[in-house]
Design an enzyme around this catalytic site. Structure first.
Site, PDB file in Angstrom:
ATOM      1  N   TYR A 100       0.874  -1.181   0.000  1.00 19.78           N
ATOM      2  CA  TYR A 100       0.000   0.000   0.000  1.00 19.78           C
ATOM      3  C   TYR A 100       0.906   1.224   0.000  1.00 19.78           C
ATOM      4  CZ  TYR A 100      -4.169   2.808   0.961  1.00 19.78           C
ATOM      5  OH  TYR A 100      -5.197   3.709   0.878  1.00 19.78           O
TER       6      TYR A 100
ATOM      7  N   TRP B  27     -11.299  12.870  -1.630  1.00 17.13           N
ATOM      8  CA  TRP B  27     -10.344  12.583  -2.700  1.00 17.13           C
ATOM      9  C   TRP B  27     -10.853  12.902  -4.098  1.00 17.13           C
ATOM     10  CZ3 TRP B  27      -5.607  11.623  -0.966  1.00 17.13           C
ATOM     11  CH2 TRP B  27      -5.460  11.045   0.305  1.00 17.13           C
TER      12      TRP B  27
ATOM     13  N   ARG C 235      -7.008   2.370   2.814  1.00 26.36           N
ATOM     14  CA  ARG C 235      -7.735   1.128   2.502  1.00 26.36           C
ATOM     15  C   ARG C 235      -7.007  -0.120   2.980  1.00 26.36           C
ATOM     16  NH1 ARG C 235     -12.870   2.144   0.232  1.00 26.36           N
ATOM     17  NH2 ARG C 235     -12.839   4.061  -0.983  1.00 26.36           N
TER      18      ARG C 235
END
Lengths: 206, 200
Positions: A8, A107, A14
């Site tokens: 990530y 976002w 997430r």
């Protein structure tokens, strides 16, 4: 013991639900945090060109909820029967719906006025409606003094903690009308494995 | 044998795949389809104010994917190992991501914006998705291992839903994906169900 590599970026985002379940399980893993400049090199290697990805002995699994559920199952924390598993899944999906609504204005909305409008709608209308459902569903499990499913922590708690971190950061008293949910947050934070992870995890903006 | 009661509106929408999964597994279920004007009365009785819901011996489950995974497990279509189950889950999640984009243009009320969104979907979003999924499907037409899973069924379901909204056969040229579709439609339970669904 399988080898686990979690890919990530430098953030909770997430990947954090999976990290929480790995911590609860006490499973060692490589917590790979890519710089944005590294992403063009890694993107084509990922099944859907996205992160997070969990590599299990060479097999790559993408999609944050699929990953968290897999990791939860590795330590028997995904529900004990098909019905319990469905309940855990339904709770997790409900929390993800809320996280997605937040991601939408944080976002994906560039217009400042629309961003503010979406955020207001989320905190004034959407979130209270769903927190009401979530509180009721928690209470439905034996009065709500334990966990969402059965008598143990599942991936439902991991997603709930991530959601509450984000909403409490914006509005510290957001859970006061929901006492069982508020008490559960504290139970998750002191859960063995998770408590240690929360103390040592990198502090990141997202 | 547990009792299953699925409640949704009449159209394919979010419950289409769930009905297919019951059919694929040869599982009897009560297929409740409500009118729009019945929804306000039902809404407060649902766990999260949404449908579809599945009632299993009195317990009410919501969230389409949670329900789908449950039925898939009951039907033996959720993968043979935890890793296979995760692979099926990831395919379904990716389909769900695409569905978000579809719903976005579907509910767009401004005619000009709607056309723009459909164009973007048809020319960019959807081809990228198909290219990705072609690579994830095997040459024998399965997303997971070498047997039918709910990932395959979910893919077919979304393509079926889309067929009225896109001009040509979207899977033309996609060899593996066409094979997935063929495998799904030749499942006896699904074949019988589709015959019934599309014959009016």
């Amino acid at each position: 013991m399988p080898s686990y590599k979690l890919y990530y970026f430098h953030g909770r985002g997430r990947a954090e639900p999976a990290r929480l379940m790995l911590a609860a399980a006490g499973l060692p893993y490589e917590d790979i945090r890519l710089e944005y400049e590294q992403w063009p090199e890694y993107k084509p290697k990922m099944p859907m060109g996205q992160a997070p990805v969990l590599e299990v002995d060479g097999t790559m699994i993408c999609q944050s909820v699929a990953i968290a559920r897999f990791v939860a199952k590795e330590s028997g924390r995904a529900g004990k029967t098909n019905i319990e598993q469905a309940w855990a899944d339904m709770m997790a999906d409900g929390f993800v719906d809320m996280l997605n609504k937040m991601a939408d204005y944080v976002w994906y909305e560039e217009d400042e006025a629309r961003k503010a409008e979406k955020k207001k709608t989320f905190f004034d209308t959407t979130l209270p409606e769903f927190l009401g459902y979530f509180e009721k569903l928690l209470v439905a499990n034996n009065g709500g003094g334990g966990f969402f499913v059965g008598d143990g922590l599942t991936h439902a708690e991991a997603f709930f903690l991530c959601l509450s971190d984000d909403i409490i950061a914006e509005k510290p008293n957001v859970l006061s009308p929901y006492p069982k949910l508020a008490a559960l947050v504290e139970r998750i934070k002191t859960y063995p494995g998770i408590k240690e992870w929360l103390a040592k995890r990198p502090q990141t903006p997202f | 044998m547990p009792s299953y009661k699925l409640t949704y509106f009449k159209h394919w929408g979010r419950a289409g795949v769930l009905r297919l999964l019951f059919a694929a597994g040869g599982i009897e279920f009560e297929d409740v389809r409500i009118e729009r004007d019945q929804w306000p009365e039902l809404k407060p009785k649902t766990p999260m104010g949404q449908i579809p819901i599945l009632e299993v011996d009195g317990t009410i489950i919501c969230q389409t994917k949670a329900i789908g995974r449950f039925i898939a497990k009951e039907a033996g279509l959720a993968g043979k190992t935890p890793l296979e189950a995760a692979q099926a889950d990831m395919i379904v999640d990716g389909l769900s991501d695409l569905q978000v984009k579809i719903v976005d243009f579907f509910i767009e009320k401004d005619a000009k914006k709607k056309q723009e969104k459909i164009k973007e979907f048809a020319e960019k979003t959807f081809p990228v998705f198909l290219d990705t999924y072609e690579k994830l499907a095997s040459s024998s037409g399965h997303f997971v291992g070498d047997a039918l899973t709910w990932a395959d069924v979910d893919f077919f379901s979304l393509m079926f839903f889309l067929k009225d909204h896109l001009p040509n056969d979207p899977l033309k040229g996609y060899v593996n994906l066409s094979k997935v579709r063929d495998n799904v439609t030749s499942n006896p339970g699904i074949a019988a169900w589709m015959e019934k669904e599309t014959s009016h």
